[in-house]
Write a protein that holds these residues in place. Structure first.
Motif, PDB file in Angstrom:
ATOM      1  N   LEU A  34      -2.985 -15.851  23.634  1.00 50.42           N
ATOM      2  CA  LEU A  34      -4.278 -16.321  22.947  1.00 50.42           C
ATOM      3  C   LEU A  34      -4.262 -15.179  21.697  1.00 50.42           C
ATOM      4  O   LEU A  34      -4.818 -15.690  20.746  1.00 50.42           O
ATOM      5  CB  LEU A  34      -5.384 -16.013  23.873  1.00 50.42           C
ATOM      6  CG  LEU A  34      -5.700 -17.322  24.726  1.00 50.42           C
ATOM      7  CD1 LEU A  34      -6.592 -16.984  25.836  1.00 50.42           C
ATOM      8  CD2 LEU A  34      -6.356 -18.330  23.792  1.00 50.42           C
ATOM      9  N   TRP A  44      -9.313 -22.267  18.675  1.00 52.78           N
ATOM     10  CA  TRP A  44      -9.211 -22.005  20.003  1.00 52.78           C
ATOM     11  C   TRP A  44      -9.183 -23.079  20.933  1.00 52.78           C
ATOM     12  O   TRP A  44      -8.362 -23.187  21.848  1.00 52.78           O
ATOM     13  CB  TRP A  44     -10.631 -20.994  20.299  1.00 52.78           C
ATOM     14  CG  TRP A  44     -10.827 -20.959  21.793  1.00 52.78           C
ATOM     15  CD1 TRP A  44     -10.245 -19.860  22.484  1.00 52.78           C
ATOM     16  CD2 TRP A  44     -11.451 -21.637  22.825  1.00 52.78           C
ATOM     17  NE1 TRP A  44     -10.698 -19.934  23.754  1.00 52.78           N
ATOM     18  CE2 TRP A  44     -11.303 -21.133  24.197  1.00 52.78           C
ATOM     19  CE3 TRP A  44     -12.064 -22.929  22.692  1.00 52.78           C
ATOM     20  CZ2 TRP A  44     -11.608 -21.516  25.182  1.00 52.78           C
ATOM     21  CZ3 TRP A  44     -12.587 -23.403  23.852  1.00 52.78           C
ATOM     22  CH2 TRP A  44     -12.603 -22.781  24.895  1.00 52.78           C
ATOM     23  N   PHE A  48      -6.170 -22.557  23.597  1.00 53.85           N
ATOM     24  CA  PHE A  48      -6.441 -22.333  25.081  1.00 53.85           C
ATOM     25  C   PHE A  48      -5.829 -23.272  26.079  1.00 53.85           C
ATOM     26  O   PHE A  48      -5.146 -22.736  26.862  1.00 53.85           O
ATOM     27  CB  PHE A  48      -7.958 -22.484  25.222  1.00 53.85           C
ATOM     28  CG  PHE A  48      -8.526 -22.001  26.796  1.00 53.85           C
ATOM     29  CD1 PHE A  48      -8.818 -20.727  26.795  1.00 53.85           C
ATOM     30  CD2 PHE A  48      -8.807 -22.823  27.808  1.00 53.85           C
ATOM     31  CE1 PHE A  48      -8.950 -20.267  28.022  1.00 53.85           C
ATOM     32  CE2 PHE A  48      -9.245 -22.207  28.812  1.00 53.85           C
ATOM     33  CZ  PHE A  48      -9.351 -21.215  29.248  1.00 53.85           C
ATOM     34  N   GLY A 149      -8.338 -16.171  30.524  1.00 54.15           N
ATOM     35  CA  GLY A 149      -8.198 -16.939  29.186  1.00 54.15           C
ATOM     36  C   GLY A 149      -9.872 -16.895  28.544  1.00 54.15           C
ATOM     37  O   GLY A 149      -9.570 -16.594  27.368  1.00 54.15           O
ATOM     38  N   THR A 152     -10.314 -13.227  27.462  1.00 53.02           N
ATOM     39  CA  THR A 152      -9.459 -12.952  26.383  1.00 53.02           C
ATOM     40  C   THR A 152      -9.966 -13.545  25.098  1.00 53.02           C
ATOM     41  O   THR A 152      -9.748 -13.155  23.858  1.00 53.02           O
ATOM     42  CB  THR A 152      -7.917 -13.152  26.607  1.00 53.02           C
ATOM     43  OG1 THR A 152      -7.464 -12.432  27.772  1.00 53.02           O
ATOM     44  CG2 THR A 152      -7.133 -12.685  25.470  1.00 53.02           C
ATOM     45  N   SER A 153     -10.192 -14.902  25.165  1.00 51.96           N
ATOM     46  CA  SER A 153     -10.713 -15.532  24.017  1.00 51.96           C
ATOM     47  C   SER A 153     -11.999 -15.140  23.391  1.00 51.96           C
ATOM     48  O   SER A 153     -12.095 -14.922  22.290  1.00 51.96           O
ATOM     49  CB  SER A 153     -11.145 -17.176  24.470  1.00 51.96           C
ATOM     50  OG  SER A 153     -10.131 -17.858  24.991  1.00 51.96           O
ATOM     51  N   SER A 156     -10.719 -12.156  21.427  1.00 51.90           N
ATOM     52  CA  SER A 156      -9.528 -12.701  20.338  1.00 51.90           C
ATOM     53  C   SER A 156     -10.361 -13.519  19.341  1.00 51.90           C
ATOM     54  O   SER A 156      -9.906 -13.534  18.222  1.00 51.90           O
ATOM     55  CB  SER A 156      -8.563 -13.384  20.921  1.00 51.90           C
ATOM     56  OG  SER A 156      -7.555 -12.539  21.960  1.00 51.90           O
ATOM     57  N   TYR A 157     -11.278 -14.175  19.971  1.00 53.39           N
ATOM     58  CA  TYR A 157     -11.737 -15.315  18.776  1.00 53.39           C
ATOM     59  C   TYR A 157     -13.421 -14.814  18.363  1.00 53.39           C
ATOM     60  O   TYR A 157     -13.751 -14.844  17.115  1.00 53.39           O
ATOM     61  CB  TYR A 157     -11.709 -16.638  19.286  1.00 53.39           C
ATOM     62  CG  TYR A 157     -10.420 -17.295  19.331  1.00 53.39           C
ATOM     63  CD1 TYR A 157     -10.121 -18.043  18.119  1.00 53.39           C
ATOM     64  CD2 TYR A 157      -9.510 -17.114  20.251  1.00 53.39           C
ATOM     65  CE1 TYR A 157      -8.903 -18.443  17.989  1.00 53.39           C
ATOM     66  CE2 TYR A 157      -8.063 -17.546  20.092  1.00 53.39           C
ATOM     67  CZ  TYR A 157      -7.787 -18.404  18.913  1.00 53.39           C
ATOM     68  OH  TYR A 157      -6.723 -18.914  18.629  1.00 53.39           O
TER      69      TYR A 157
END
Length: 163
Positions: A34, A44, A48, A149, A152-153, A156-157
């Motif tokens: 990711l 994303w 994902f 996920g 972390t998304s 990260s996003y």
């Protein structure tokens, strides 16, 4: 570390394939995938599922064959000590989550919390140490991967969009 792997791979394949490969790798796993996807500018909603599939793909094989692989690798000079340390680490993690009433929750949290030394690969090793069958362990590991996920998304996003 993720940047180095991404830089090497992006010269040889598509960004989506880079993310998939990074997600397959132990240590980096979905979290690294990711981060790589965010670095490469992949949306994303595309990244994902690629990361989840990439992270989960090797886990059934790990659950089925890790004992035999470890026993063979322990005999190889140079990596035998590393494999022994990994095995001992998995046993220590297994003790942490082995309370029979909360074993599944412990395994889920071990996989879901995106910290170094956690993740699907470690979860697979711990499941093996706990003698969990694949049909019991894999759904819990998969749920943990999805949770990791999502966490972390967000990091990260979402957070970069806010700043």
């Amino acid at each position: 570390m993720v940047n180095d792997v991404v830089d090497f791979l992006r010269n040889h394949m598509s960004p989506e394939m880079v993310v998939f490969i990074v997600s397959l790798l132990p240590i980096l796993e979905l979290r690294g995938g990711l981060i790589a996807a965010a670095i490469l500018g992949i949306d994303w909603y595309i990244a994902f599922p690629i990361c989840v599939i990439g992270n989960l793909l090797p886990i059934p094989l790990e659950l089925l064959f890790i004992r035999k692989i470890f026993e063979a690798l322990k005999k190889i000079k140079g990596i035998g000590n590393l494999v022994t340390r990994l095995d001992e680490r998995a046993k220590r993690k297994g003790v942490e989550v082995s309370n029979s009433k909360y074993t599944l929750w412990g395994l889920f949290l071990l996989v879901a919390i995106p910290l170094p030394g956690t993740g699907a690969w470690t979860g697979g090793l711990v499941a093996d140490v706990l003698d969990m069958r694949i049909r019991r362990a894999f759904p819990i590991i998969a749920a943990g991967v999805v949770a990791a996920g999502l966490i972390t998304s967000f990091i990260s996003y979402v957070i970069p969009m806010l700043f």
